[in-house]
Design a protein around this motif. Sequence first.
Motif, short mmCIF file in Angstrom:
data_model
loop_
_atom_site.label_atom_id
_atom_site.label_comp_id
_atom_site.label_asym_id
_atom_site.label_seq_id
_atom_site.Cartn_x
_atom_site.Cartn_y
_atom_site.Cartn_z
N ARG A 260 0.83 -1.22 0.00
CA ARG A 260 0.00 0.00 0.00
C ARG A 260 0.86 1.27 0.00
O ARG A 260 0.33 2.38 0.04
N GLY A 261 2.17 1.10 0.02
CA GLY A 261 3.07 2.25 -0.07
C GLY A 261 3.15 3.05 1.22
O GLY A 261 3.50 4.23 1.20
N ALA A 262 2.83 2.40 2.35
CA ALA A 262 2.85 3.14 3.62
C ALA A 262 4.27 3.26 4.16
O ALA A 262 5.15 2.49 3.80
N ASP A 263 4.47 4.24 5.04
CA ASP A 263 5.77 4.46 5.66
C ASP A 263 5.88 3.49 6.85
O ASP A 263 5.51 3.81 7.98
N VAL A 264 6.39 2.30 6.57
CA VAL A 264 6.31 1.20 7.53
C VAL A 264 7.00 1.52 8.86
O VAL A 264 6.46 1.26 9.94
N ASP A 265 8.19 2.11 8.80
CA ASP A 265 8.94 2.32 10.04
C ASP A 265 8.46 3.52 10.84
O ASP A 265 8.65 3.56 12.06
N GLN A 266 7.86 4.48 10.14
CA GLN A 266 7.38 5.67 10.86
C GLN A 266 5.94 5.96 10.48
O GLN A 266 5.65 6.92 9.77
N PRO A 267 5.02 5.12 10.92
CA PRO A 267 3.62 5.33 10.55
C PRO A 267 3.10 6.68 11.02
O PRO A 267 3.57 7.20 12.05
N ARG A 268 2.15 7.20 10.26
CA ARG A 268 1.64 8.54 10.57
C ARG A 268 1.08 8.60 12.01
O ARG A 268 0.49 7.64 12.49
N ASN A 269 1.25 9.73 12.61
CA ASN A 269 0.68 10.05 13.94
C ASN A 269 1.22 9.24 15.10
O ASN A 269 0.80 9.43 16.24
N LEU A 270 2.10 8.28 14.85
CA LEU A 270 2.57 7.42 15.95
C LEU A 270 3.97 7.80 16.40
O LEU A 270 4.76 8.31 15.62
N ALA A 271 4.26 7.52 17.66
CA ALA A 271 5.59 7.76 18.20
C ALA A 271 6.07 6.50 18.91
O ALA A 271 5.27 5.74 19.43
N LYS A 272 7.37 6.30 18.91
CA LYS A 272 7.93 5.09 19.53
C LYS A 272 7.82 5.13 21.05
O LYS A 272 7.48 4.13 21.67
N SER A 273 8.19 6.26 21.65
CA SER A 273 7.97 6.35 23.10
C SER A 273 6.91 7.41 23.34
O SER A 273 7.08 8.55 22.92
N VAL A 274 5.85 7.00 24.02
CA VAL A 274 4.74 7.92 24.22
C VAL A 274 4.92 8.57 25.59
O VAL A 274 4.52 8.02 26.61
N THR A 275 5.53 9.75 25.56
CA THR A 275 5.93 10.38 26.81
C THR A 275 4.99 11.50 27.25
O THR A 275 5.31 12.27 28.14
N VAL A 276 3.83 11.61 26.58
CA VAL A 276 2.80 12.53 27.08
C VAL A 276 1.54 11.72 27.34
O VAL A 276 1.34 10.67 26.75
N GLU A 277 0.69 12.24 28.23
CA GLU A 277 -0.50 11.48 28.59
C GLU A 277 -1.58 11.59 27.53
O GLU A 277 -1.77 12.65 26.95
#
Length: 613
Positions: free
Chosen positions: A596-613
């Motif tokens: 589907r041509g998605a950015d596999v390693d850095q998907p939209r809106n997501l972060a690896k460490s979620v450091t805010v509530e």
Amino acid sequence: MCGIVGYIGTKDASTVVLNGLKKLEYRGYDSAGIASVNGVLDIRRAQGKLSNLEVKLLEKPLLGNLAIGHTRWATHGPPVERNAHPHADEANNVAVVQNGIVENFMALRRQLQDEGHEFKSDTDTEVITHLIDKALSTGSDLVTACRWAFQQLEGAHAIAVTSQQEPDKIVVVRLGNAGGVIVGLGNGENFLASDIPAILDHTQTVVFLEDQDMAVITAKGVTYSRLDGSPVEKQSTHINWDPVSAVKGQYTHFMEKEIHDQPQSIQSTIRGRVDFTTGRIAFEELHLTPEQAKEIDRVMIVACGTSFYAGQVGRFMLEKLARVKVSVEYASEFRYRDPLIDDKTVILAISQSGETVDTLAALEEGREQGAQLWSIVNVQGSMVHKISDGTILMQAGPEIGVASTKAFTTTLTDLFLLSMYLGQQRGTLSDEESFELVKHLAHLPELAGEVLKDDYNDYETLVHHYHKKDHFLYLGRGANYPIAMEGALKLKEISYIHAEGYPAGEMKHGPIALIDEDMPVLCIVTKDNVYDKMLSQVEQVRARDGVVIALINEDDTLVAEKSTHVLRIPTTHPLLTPILSVIPLQLLSYHIAVRRGADVDQPRNLAKSVTVE
Ligand code: AGP
């Protein structure tokens, strides 16, 4: 979420910092910037990916041997260049990068504006530059000005500051738990970063800053103090991650590499813990006597996302082998429901990053109510590691892809070992049973390797048929129910296809209404105590013209005949099956996302460490 890198030494600082920021891309960001000091303070910033910043740096290089850089994940103001870090004061004397949120920024901003300070961005961060500027204007030196400014801030932060007035240093502070910050020690050069991979090419000797720790970093050395000015001694730690483990190598994406790392990471997890001649398991880091193990009344697992699903599988293992009561809680909900905890409760946090703010808050809730705190974490020195009484360090190596894969199977392996260990200490697992289980464990890395062989499952056909679908349903029962949830989460995260995971027995209570020829239903039907029940779910889907993709044991012809397509795994002990059954689901999501041509390693809106509530 947001990344900080800093360098001072003899090299071209902006290149070192840019390369470090690239290693932090997995954390998620939407703009980036670098400030260097070469006689004067100079800044380049760009909206979007680091490649945009790189273009600006090529057009107009940043010179000098000192730089700080940042990847920003927008919180205050849109992800445009004026809001990107570093932020400078009006006189362009001080540059600041920050992770976290200045909770009292509105009040501070109004006060500074009343005093004549002009703001150029919408961010909370900019107040920090003006506060430092204000203190400098009274004649303070940089460290004193920073200390005063940091003391005005509410909330949790990691902040780095540099100034053309004192161009031989970077000042860094950690306040609270909004993501870690480490100092990297080199020879005639020193570093700072939000995470280890950013500096792993240069040094494996790091110092972890804790809440209220300040460091003043020069090329020659680092001095540490507390925010209130009192001195503090810091110990350095050697990080045993191989720098090569943080590069893609022959693979197109980190996620693909990390899926293929799994036989090795499972092997490393087992190594050293299991005595294969006796079946005994060792977990010295939990500092537990058999008497203490017997006194544990309940284990409450707290985690988020993929780590939460690992915890749900862990419940099956712990209840079965250690005969202890287990509950699995969303860390983000835990502290809001006044949970019943006492000193016979163990809170077990699971976190790949060790910095997830919800998981930290759940641990703190447990601490206040007198529970013992254990954790399973991948990042040594992370906050979850630091505040736990006992930590099992995963042997997954750095996980860069935002979608967690090898940390999941490594956690499951750790949970299995922990369950056996507690079972042995509590006397609920006999020597014969232990011996039998470790025989299965010994084969597990090899079986994971089987599933990863190119010709083991036909993903190409599945991708061809299903990559354009809008919805998927994943069904599983028993220990494979959380695997259905995790499979659906992986597909959602990286391909943006809506997918729901469901305990199969619940299908008739609602989701069955959705079944038609358009929505693939992925059924996990492995040979265990719920095999017949899952078989009947497959029949029910088929009876409604549903499309069944069955995940089965490799010798199962019965389910294969009833299914439209199959994915296979080798047979192992039912409690270890989830470690294998998740692998084809990771690969299916990966291949669909790539098609589907998605950015596999850095998907939209997501972060690896979620450091805010
Ligand atoms: C996994 O693919 C996700 N990106 C996410 O659900 C993650 O597992 C969750 O945010 C918890 O992270 P942690 O393990 O670092 O605490």
